[in-house]
Design an enzyme around this catalytic site. Sequence first.
Site, PDB file in Angstrom:
ATOM      1  N   PHE B 119       0.876  -1.169   0.000  1.00 26.41           N
ATOM      2  CA  PHE B 119       0.000   0.000   0.000  1.00 26.41           C
ATOM      3  C   PHE B 119       0.911   1.216   0.000  1.00 26.41           C
ATOM      4  CE2 PHE B 119      -4.443   1.294   1.424  1.00 26.41           C
ATOM      5  CZ  PHE B 119      -5.060   0.573   0.428  1.00 26.41           C
ATOM      6  N   GLN B 233      -6.960  15.275   2.890  1.00 23.11           N
ATOM      7  CA  GLN B 233      -6.246  14.439   1.929  1.00 23.11           C
ATOM      8  C   GLN B 233      -7.016  14.318   0.615  1.00 23.11           C
ATOM      9  OE1 GLN B 233      -5.732   9.949   2.462  1.00 23.11           O
ATOM     10  NE2 GLN B 233      -3.665  10.740   2.657  1.00 23.11           N
ATOM     11  N   HIS B 235      -7.368  12.129  -2.621  1.00 21.08           N
ATOM     12  CA  HIS B 235      -6.987  10.810  -3.117  1.00 21.08           C
ATOM     13  C   HIS B 235      -6.675  10.945  -4.590  1.00 21.08           C
ATOM     14  CE1 HIS B 235      -7.064   6.580  -4.122  1.00 21.08           C
ATOM     15  NE2 HIS B 235      -7.083   6.301  -2.837  1.00 21.08           N
ATOM     16  N   LEU B 245     -14.327   6.597  -5.553  1.00 24.38           N
ATOM     17  CA  LEU B 245     -12.946   6.196  -5.406  1.00 24.38           C
ATOM     18  C   LEU B 245     -12.560   4.881  -6.062  1.00 24.38           C
ATOM     19  CD1 LEU B 245     -10.795   7.583  -3.728  1.00 24.38           C
ATOM     20  CD2 LEU B 245     -10.929   5.593  -2.291  1.00 24.38           C
ATOM     21  N   GLU B 248      -6.556   2.468  -3.735  1.00 25.49           N
ATOM     22  CA  GLU B 248      -5.125   2.408  -3.916  1.00 25.49           C
ATOM     23  C   GLU B 248      -4.687   0.971  -4.182  1.00 25.49           C
ATOM     24  OE1 GLU B 248      -3.285   5.114  -1.331  1.00 25.49           O
ATOM     25  OE2 GLU B 248      -1.622   3.769  -0.930  1.00 25.49           O
ATOM     26  N   ARG B 279       0.080   9.406  -0.917  1.00 24.20           N
ATOM     27  CA  ARG B 279      -1.051  10.003  -1.618  1.00 24.20           C
ATOM     28  C   ARG B 279      -0.884  11.454  -1.978  1.00 24.20           C
ATOM     29  NH1 ARG B 279      -5.999   7.160   1.465  1.00 24.20           N
ATOM     30  NH2 ARG B 279      -5.512   5.173   0.489  1.00 24.20           N
ATOM     31  N   HIS B 347     -10.871  13.390   0.059  1.00 24.89           N
ATOM     32  CA  HIS B 347     -11.065  12.009   0.458  1.00 24.89           C
ATOM     33  C   HIS B 347     -11.091  11.798   1.967  1.00 24.89           C
ATOM     34  CE1 HIS B 347     -10.807   7.731   0.374  1.00 24.89           C
ATOM     35  NE2 HIS B 347      -9.599   7.695   0.862  1.00 24.89           N
ATOM     36  N   ARG B 381      -2.262  11.144   5.911  1.00 25.32           N
ATOM     37  CA  ARG B 381      -2.539   9.795   6.386  1.00 25.32           C
ATOM     38  C   ARG B 381      -2.064   8.773   5.366  1.00 25.32           C
ATOM     39  NH1 ARG B 381      -7.059   5.962   5.206  1.00 25.32           N
ATOM     40  NH2 ARG B 381      -7.630   7.377   3.546  1.00 25.32           N
TER      41      ARG B 381
HETATM   42  C1  LIG Z   1     -14.009   5.642  -0.539  1.00 27.02           C
HETATM   43  C2  LIG Z   1     -13.164   5.475   0.681  1.00 27.02           C
HETATM   44  C3  LIG Z   1     -12.236   4.453   0.757  1.00 27.02           C
HETATM   45  C4  LIG Z   1     -11.448   4.290   1.898  1.00 27.02           C
HETATM   46  N1  LIG Z   1     -10.546   3.261   1.945  1.00 27.02           N
HETATM   47  C5  LIG Z   1      -9.801   3.087   3.069  1.00 27.02           C
HETATM   48  C6  LIG Z   1      -8.879   2.007   3.172  1.00 27.02           C
HETATM   49  O1  LIG Z   1      -8.727   1.220   2.245  1.00 27.02           O
HETATM   50  N2  LIG Z   1      -8.173   1.857   4.307  1.00 27.02           N
HETATM   51  C7  LIG Z   1      -8.326   2.714   5.365  1.00 27.02           C
HETATM   52  O2  LIG Z   1      -7.675   2.512   6.377  1.00 27.02           O
HETATM   53  N3  LIG Z   1      -9.199   3.734   5.304  1.00 27.02           N
HETATM   54  C8  LIG Z   1      -9.938   3.948   4.178  1.00 27.02           C
HETATM   55  N4  LIG Z   1     -10.822   4.997   4.106  1.00 27.02           N
HETATM   56  C9  LIG Z   1     -11.050   5.827   5.276  1.00 27.02           C
HETATM   57  C10 LIG Z   1     -11.906   5.114   6.283  1.00 27.02           C
HETATM   58  O3  LIG Z   1     -12.879   4.341   5.635  1.00 27.02           O
HETATM   59  C11 LIG Z   1     -12.649   6.067   7.181  1.00 27.02           C
HETATM   60  O4  LIG Z   1     -11.784   7.025   7.664  1.00 27.02           O
HETATM   61  C12 LIG Z   1     -13.225   5.334   8.379  1.00 27.02           C
HETATM   62  O5  LIG Z   1     -14.007   4.258   7.948  1.00 27.02           O
HETATM   63  C13 LIG Z   1     -14.041   6.239   9.249  1.00 27.02           C
HETATM   64  O6  LIG Z   1     -14.704   5.464  10.220  1.00 27.02           O
HETATM   65  P1  LIG Z   1     -15.473   6.135  11.411  1.00 27.02           P
HETATM   66  O7  LIG Z   1     -15.928   5.035  12.291  1.00 27.02           O
HETATM   67  O8  LIG Z   1     -14.637   7.193  11.998  1.00 27.02           O
HETATM   68  O9  LIG Z   1     -16.706   6.878  10.749  1.00 27.02           O
HETATM   69  P2  LIG Z   1     -17.867   6.409   9.690  1.00 27.02           P
HETATM   70  O10 LIG Z   1     -17.749   5.011   9.261  1.00 27.02           O
HETATM   71  O11 LIG Z   1     -17.908   7.472   8.661  1.00 27.02           O
HETATM   72  O12 LIG Z   1     -19.149   6.494  10.579  1.00 27.02           O
HETATM   73  C14 LIG Z   1     -19.685   7.680  11.054  1.00 27.02           C
HETATM   74  C15 LIG Z   1     -20.924   7.371  11.858  1.00 27.02           C
HETATM   75  O13 LIG Z   1     -21.352   8.545  12.502  1.00 27.02           O
HETATM   76  C16 LIG Z   1     -22.732   8.683  12.366  1.00 27.02           C
HETATM   77  N5  LIG Z   1     -23.084  10.101  12.410  1.00 27.02           N
HETATM   78  C17 LIG Z   1     -22.543  11.119  11.703  1.00 27.02           C
HETATM   79  N6  LIG Z   1     -23.183  12.260  11.972  1.00 27.02           N
HETATM   80  C18 LIG Z   1     -24.149  11.981  12.884  1.00 27.02           C
HETATM   81  C19 LIG Z   1     -25.156  12.727  13.533  1.00 27.02           C
HETATM   82  N7  LIG Z   1     -25.347  14.029  13.314  1.00 27.02           N
HETATM   83  N8  LIG Z   1     -25.993  12.099  14.397  1.00 27.02           N
HETATM   84  C20 LIG Z   1     -25.861  10.760  14.636  1.00 27.02           C
HETATM   85  N9  LIG Z   1     -24.922  10.013  14.035  1.00 27.02           N
HETATM   86  C21 LIG Z   1     -24.084  10.606  13.165  1.00 27.02           C
HETATM   87  C22 LIG Z   1     -23.058   8.034  11.053  1.00 27.02           C
HETATM   88  O14 LIG Z   1     -24.379   7.603  11.045  1.00 27.02           O
HETATM   89  C23 LIG Z   1     -22.085   6.864  11.029  1.00 27.02           C
HETATM   90  O15 LIG Z   1     -22.674   5.761  11.667  1.00 27.02           O
HETATM   91  C24 LIG Z   1     -11.606   5.173   2.971  1.00 27.02           C
HETATM   92  C25 LIG Z   1     -12.529   6.212   2.886  1.00 27.02           C
HETATM   93  C26 LIG Z   1     -13.289   6.378   1.750  1.00 27.02           C
HETATM   94  C27 LIG Z   1     -14.220   7.547   1.658  1.00 27.02           C
END
Ligand SMILES: Cc1cc2nc3c(=O)[nH]c(=O)nc-3n(C[C@H](O)[C@H](O)[C@H](O)COP(=O)(O)OP(=O)(O)OC[C@H]3O[C@@H](n4cnc5c(N)ncnc54)[C@H](O)[C@@H]3O)c2cc1C
Lengths: 335, 567
Positions: B119, B233, B235, B245, B248, B279, B347, B381
Amino acid sequence: MERREVSFRIYRYNPQVDRHPFYDNFKVAVEKGITILRVLNHIKEHLEPRLTFRAFCQAGICGSCAVRVNGISRLACTTQVWDVLTGSGDDPILVEPLNNLEVIRDLLVDVDPLMEKLKQNSSWVAPAIPEQQMGCKEHIVSETELEVIDSATDCILCGSCYSECSMMGVNRRYISPPVLLKAFRMNNDTRDTIGAERLQQVTADHGLWDCTHCYRCVEHCTKKIAIMEGIHRLREEALERRMTKSEGARHAQAFFDDIHDSGRLKEVTLPLRTKGVAGSLGMIPLAMKMGLKGRTPPLFMKKIPDIKHVRELYRKLEIRAVVKRHAVRQTERLQ
Amino acid sequence: MDHSFDIVIVGAGGGGLFAALEAIRTNPLATVAVVSKVYPTRSHTSAAQGGVNAALANKDKDDSVELHVFDTVKGSDYLADQDAVDYLCGQAPLVVRELENLGAPFSRFADGTIAQRPFGGTVKDRCCYCADKTGHTILHTLFEQCLRQGVKFFNEFFLLSLEHDDGQCQGVVAMNMRNSSIEAFSAKSVILATGGHAKMYWNRSSNAAGNTGDGQAAALRAGIALKDMEFIQFHPTGLRKSGLLVTEGARGEGGYLLNRHGQRFMSRYAPQKMELGPRDLVARSMETEILEGNAFTSDAGSYLELDLRHLGAEAIKKKLPQIRELCMHFEGIDPIEEPIPVRPTAHYSMGGIDAGMAQTAVRGIYAIGECACVSVHGANRLGGNSLLDILVFGKRAGQEAALEAPQRKARPVSPAAVRKAADEIKSYASHERYERYGTIREEMGRTMADKAGIYRTEAKLRSGVEEIKTLRERFRHIRLFDTGTVYNTNLFQILELKNMLDLALCVTATALERQESRGSHYRNDFPVRDDQSWHKHSLCTLQENGDIRLGTGPVTMGKYSLEARSY
Ligand SMILES: Cc1cc2nc3c(=O)[nH]c(=O)nc-3n(C[C@H](O)[C@H](O)[C@H](O)COP(=O)(O)OP(=O)(O)OC[C@H]3O[C@@H](n4cnc5c(N)ncnc54)[C@H](O)[C@@H]3O)c2cc1C
Ligand code: SF4
Ligand code: SF4
Ligand code: FES
């Protein structure tokens, strides 16, 4: 870029103000390559801000946006308008909420029943590793072992199959295809330890044995998962585990017999053979309901477009069924 | 209806769910609730395709936690706090194995161990993955385990405000989206896990519609500082039309980036690592190619090509099935036969709620995952480190909150807080208002992409700050068209827009302030890193009058001292 005006006929219902659901018509100029979700967003932004639907990832992975387009359940965000034009392309495209779930408002349905069923059927891996040793070492899982469950882990719980399932159409308490798929996925995970218990849960009333083999779930799975293979595997496992006492298992037995004897399923007499005359009387309301909905058994078979594929599956199954049947009879005789 | 729990977790992505699971496992007597605006499995964690980093050494036997720490610190352009990075990388093998133990279907090597692949920005192949559905399967596994443990979910509840009494946690106020009832959730501890805010770039973003930084904005309004907000960031490979997306992993598997002359242009920018450079570097190189006229042009804008064809149909189908599907659905091309049109897309948000090792300045309030800035990612990141971040710090916050809960006194949310939230919402409907949601949002997205994008200058940022301020002013006249109380999506859009605007001001203001280039933050007028003046975190807080106050904080150093960052 190819462009044309397309009509959309959208189901509307706000329980707060509407006595009955109704349909709203919108005309939108659409480019080739635009998805149904982009159209819904456009309508919401420019024509009717109150239009209500769910969407999140817009990339076909979160499972939020399933709706029925021209009567078929699919993801709004991966469905191209161009692919669902009908007639000479001038017929309105019909957009409606999923079936078999309560409408909360417009295209938005209550998916709690699906979540509840996942919970009732132990839709999780219960690993052998004790809590204190979690994270200390990996299970060794071969590529072939993983392959068995791989496509089942694609499920995004979008509910499309839930909406299309013919059994759900007559009995909302039915376990539903995604929950059966999860059960298959868990029971065939080499790390799991509660297969027997889970199988007890899924073979209870309104469970595994109620599936009508209509293949609609497979036909309409948005992730193209072969759900029925999972269901068949679960049934085989139930028979292997000699869970043959239930009505459902006897039904399966009769089913296998039919295929073996004539290559055809004699749906009409099936209830008689599994429930006896008295039991079958109890099924009359169900049969009538199915008839009313246009879902009497013979119709199921006609609806499958790729009949060749299905036949082939059946053929494989038949062979397995025969083998199984003999095995089961053997054990029954010994008991 | 009002609720009271020991621990309330806001957000049901990977971070929130792991926190919930760990809290219950640590202290089975603690009452735990998860509040989320979408059903857990809809959360944006599901979109992560590529994988999660852990030095398991299944592939490269000489990989180690040490090397993972080094890659992360260097990748962060030395802005990460090294105590947090040590913890992140040290816990990595443990949490990944734990997930595996709980049923996550990781791809396997022939010997049955968890497979790892290369990666961007790492010296060893340490990214663990489940085909190209890593986030999806991790999220589902955690959701399944939460069902197993009987976690209480409040699905489709929208966070409105975060409440504390003079530095002691009280809980949150949230709205039941089904019926618009505004409810208090009193809690001894709150864990914010609301995900990122990169959706403020709107069409030039890979993020889900709801990645609007609601938790960050609530924390800001509750007086908690946001840290390093200028670091967004980009992407390298978003699809040309939608910004969606292409992981990677596609380059990890050996994909080439080509310009319109058919050149693998990365040879000019990162001759060693080529397409697998970090990135920020790859995204910038692509933007340079676009600006220098080496890109393809189309109605949907300039683009470059990601070519996978030489990998062969077999490998593409087996290892990158979702990418193939995505290309077919959203670009109408099959990567087996044609190269994929791509360009950089916003991203990931490195910045977020200031939280040292998950704990914020308010006792009992934690922030984890993409909404937080712990900070393990610093100015940039590494791919695969974010899923790791949500797991490691989600687990840690869950554990700490569960141990702490019995010792803390409950301080319920005041009825006044609920009334205040209700009044605000009423005001959107009652005023003589005329601004449209869609217009303001479009302008915000454009401003962010044009003025605070990959290449930044003082002039651009200055006008960016002004434009966002104007939009915030216009927002005060925004009109709520739908006044119903059943699932009023119109209202949620407006609340999200308000949050994004507040955070957009933080992003542009801190970007203007930071007169250097570091990681994802690149200033044409200050093209080099300036450790003398800027080796520090930026902080912003909200003032009474709605303006932003800027400040700075020190970076925690460790084993690795400042060095030039080259690949
Ligand atoms: C397309 C894409 C590909 C990616 N690929 C990778 C990868 O390969 N490897 C890697 O390490 N990272 C990757 N990332 C980054 C990674 O996926 C995210 O940073 C990570 O999943 C975020 O997780 P989280 O639990 O912080 O939030 P999220 O999974 O975004 O969850 C947020 C939660 O908060 C809740 N929420 C938000 N606002 C409110 C509100 N007002 N009231 C109540 N609930 C709320 C939502 O309902 C949701 O349940 C990728 C990101 C993207 C966009
Ligand atoms: S095959 Fe069974 S589960 Fe699938 S749709 Fe038909 S009845 Fe439902
Ligand atoms: S099995 Fe297929 S159609 Fe059914 S919920 Fe899962 S992904 Fe959707
Ligand atoms: S919006 Fe996520 S699947 Fe369609």
